[in-house]
Design an enzyme around this catalytic site. Sequence first.
Site, short mmCIF file in Angstrom:
data_model
loop_
_atom_site.label_atom_id
_atom_site.label_comp_id
_atom_site.label_asym_id
_atom_site.label_seq_id
_atom_site.Cartn_x
_atom_site.Cartn_y
_atom_site.Cartn_z
N LYS A 41 0.94 -1.09 -0.09
CA LYS A 41 -0.12 0.16 -0.09
C LYS A 41 0.82 1.25 0.08
CE LYS A 41 -0.60 0.30 4.90
NZ LYS A 41 0.18 1.47 5.34
N THR A 42 1.94 1.17 0.77
CA THR A 42 2.83 2.43 0.64
C THR A 42 3.34 2.79 -0.73
OG1 THR A 42 3.32 1.90 3.05
CG2 THR A 42 4.70 3.58 1.62
N ASP A 50 -3.43 7.52 4.83
CA ASP A 50 -3.08 6.17 5.04
C ASP A 50 -3.38 5.74 6.42
OD1 ASP A 50 -1.21 3.85 4.83
OD2 ASP A 50 0.50 4.72 5.58
N GLU A 51 -3.73 4.30 6.38
CA GLU A 51 -4.21 3.70 7.86
C GLU A 51 -5.53 4.17 8.17
OE1 GLU A 51 -2.87 0.94 8.55
OE2 GLU A 51 -0.69 1.17 8.44
N GLN A 97 -6.95 -4.58 10.22
CA GLN A 97 -5.77 -4.19 10.99
C GLN A 97 -6.22 -3.05 11.79
OE1 GLN A 97 -1.96 -4.54 9.41
NE2 GLN A 97 -3.06 -4.80 7.49
N ARG A 144 2.89 -10.16 10.72
CA ARG A 144 4.35 -9.36 10.74
C ARG A 144 5.47 -10.36 10.00
NH1 ARG A 144 2.51 -5.19 9.73
NH2 ARG A 144 0.62 -6.55 9.64
#
Length: 677
Positions: A28-29, A207-208, A238, A587
Amino acid sequence: MELNDLQQKIVNTINGPILVIAGAGSGKTRVIIYRIIHMINHHGIDPSNILTLTFTKKAAEEMKNRIYNLTDNSLSRRIKIGTFHSIFSNILRKESHHVGFNPDYTIYDRKDSENVIKKILKNLNIDKLFNYKDLLKKISIYKNNFFFLKKKMKDPLKKIYDLYTLKCFQSKAIDFDDILLYTYRLFYHFPKILNKYQEKFRYILIDEYQDTNLSQNIIIKFLSNKYNNLFVVGDDAQSIYNFRGANISNIKNFHIEYKKTKIFYLEQNYRSTNQIVQTSNRIISFNKNQILKKIWTNNEQGEKIKIHRAYSEKEEVLYIIDTINSIINKTKYQYKDFAIFYRTNSQSYIIEYILKEKKIPYKIYGNISLERRKDIKNLLLYLKFINNPYDEELLLRILYNNNIIYKKTVDSIIELTKKYKIFDIIDNIDSYREINNINKKTKYKIKKIFFFMKNIFLKKNEKNVYEIIKDVINFILSTQKEKNKNSYINQLYNYFKQEKINIKKNIFLSEFLQNFYFENINDDIYLDEKQIENKVSLMTIHLSKGLEFPIVFITGLEENIFPSRSNIYDISKIEEERRLFYVAITRAKKLAILTYVKYRLLWGDKKKNIPSRFINEIKSKKENKKILIKKGIKVFHKKFGIGIILYFKNNNKIAVINFKKLGEKKILLNLNKLTFL
C-alpha cells in the site's frame, strides 16, 4: 517489484473519492508514493495542493524519503506529508487568533494534563473519589467524539472538563486532543478559513484510514468537501486502536458517506509465505464485523505455524531461546531476524531477565518518550515556560523538579494559588503571610529562576534556539552541584544529535518545541532497517504494526492474557483482540511460532491457564458458516432498514440494494451490518 496491474490502475485513478482496502503486505505504501508522483508528473498537479496524512512520523518520513529519491527534489519538498496532529497544529498556529490563542501556545503532554486534573480534584475535595488517570482518558474520548459540544449533555464529568478547559485556556495551553477539537471549531465557525485550506489541499491522501477517529473523520470531510478528491487506504482487519478512539466504521462506511466512491481491493500479499497467509485468513474469518476479502500470495508454501505449550513462563522463554539458537546454527539467520511479541508490557520482564542471563542480545522497544528522561525533561520544562510564560502549571513543575526547593515549599505556593495568581506570588514572595516560613535563601532561588526565564522570554525572538538551550543549561547548572558544564552541554547536544532532534542555528524556540513534540509524541516505535543492531527485537503487538520480521514469536496465548481479561465479555472487543492477533501473525515473513503456558504468575498468584481461543481457531479445520447471498433476497441493514438485493459489483463484494424508504444504496457486504431475511 514495481506495480502490478491493479496497483497501476489505482495509481492512474486520480479524481473523486477512492477507497483502497489494502491487505497486510500488499504494497500500500508503494501505491501511495507512486500515485503522488503520477499526480505531479502526468497530471500536472501542483505538489503544494497535495496533502498526505499518516499516523506516525516514521511513516511520513519514509514517504518523504522515497518520493525524494524517485522524483525532482524541489517538487517533493512542496508536498505536505505529516501526521494528523502535526499538520493541524501548524494550521492552528497560523490561525490561532481565530480561536482565541497566542501562536506560542503550549501543547500539554500527558504529565502536564494529569497535574492539572489532580489539582482540580483536590480543589473540589474529590481527589479520594476519582482516579485522575481514568478521568483524563474519559476526557480524551469525550473530546475526540465531540461529546461536550452537546449543550444538553448532563454528565458529572462535565464540571471537571469545564474547569480543565478553563485552566488550559488561562495557561494558553492545549492538550493533544485539543488540536483536533480546535481545528474542527476553526473550520466550522470560520468558512473563509476553511475555504482557504480547501483551495490549498485540493487532493488529500490518507494512510491507515481504519485508525481514524470521529473528529479526524469530520475534519477530513470539511477539507475534502469542495473538490471531493479524497483517496484513503486501510484495512479493517488491522483496526487495533479502539482504546485510542479509532472508529472502524469510518472505513466501512466510507462508500456511504462519499457518493460515487471507487473501491479497490489489494489482496495479494508480497510479504509472507502461503502458510502464514492462509492461517491469518482463517483467524480473521471468525470476525463477523469485517469487509469481506481473501488475501492470497504467490510466495513459497513455507513452514506451518508452530504452536508450543510450556509448563511455566520461564520454560516458555527457554524454548524461545533454544529455537533461536537452533535456527541460527542451521541457517544464515541472525539475531536481528527474530522478534518476540507480547500482549502487555508486564510480560516483558521475565523475557528480558532470561535473555540477559543466557547472554542473548536484545533490544526492547516501547513508547518511552524522550521527555521522560530526567535531564531532557527538566530542560524542556524551562524551554516550554520561556516560550509561554502564561503557563502556571509549567512553572510549578519547574519548582517541583528543582532539587534545591523542597516539595513542602512548593505545596505552600500551590495552596496560595487558590487565592492569587502564581506570577503575583512569585513577584511579591515576601508579601504573603502564608509562606513566611520559606527562608530568604529559598525565596531568592525561586525569584532567580523566575526572573531568569522572564529575561530570556523577552529575547526569545532574537536568539536562535541553540543559544537559548545553552543559556538554560548554564543556568540549570549554576543552581546545582554539578560544575562540569562543558561536559554536560556536550552530552545533551550529542543526545539531541543522536535522536535526530533539530537544533540548527537557524530556527527559533517555538518552531523547535513544536518539532520536538511531534517527533516524540505520536511514534510508538522508529525502527530504521539500515541501523538495526544484530539483536532480537522485543515489543508489544501494538508496537509491531507496520513492521516485518523473518521469524516472529507470539507469546502468552492464554485466555485472560491474549485475549485480554478485560475484553473477553464484549463481542466487539474480542473481535479487536482477534484483529490484534491477525496483525501479529502477518508481521512474519517466513515463520510464526506461538507459545502458551500451563501455569503463569498472574496478579501475584500462580494461575493455571487454558489455551487462548485463537489457538483453537487456528487448529480448527471447519469453515465458517457461509450464507448464500444472491439477487432478490431480502435483507435488513442496521441504518437503512429493509431492502432487496438488486445486483452485485466489484466481484460480488458490493451489493446494490433497494431499500424500502431510501431507495438504492451500494453496500459493502458486511455480515455485521446486514441480516439476511
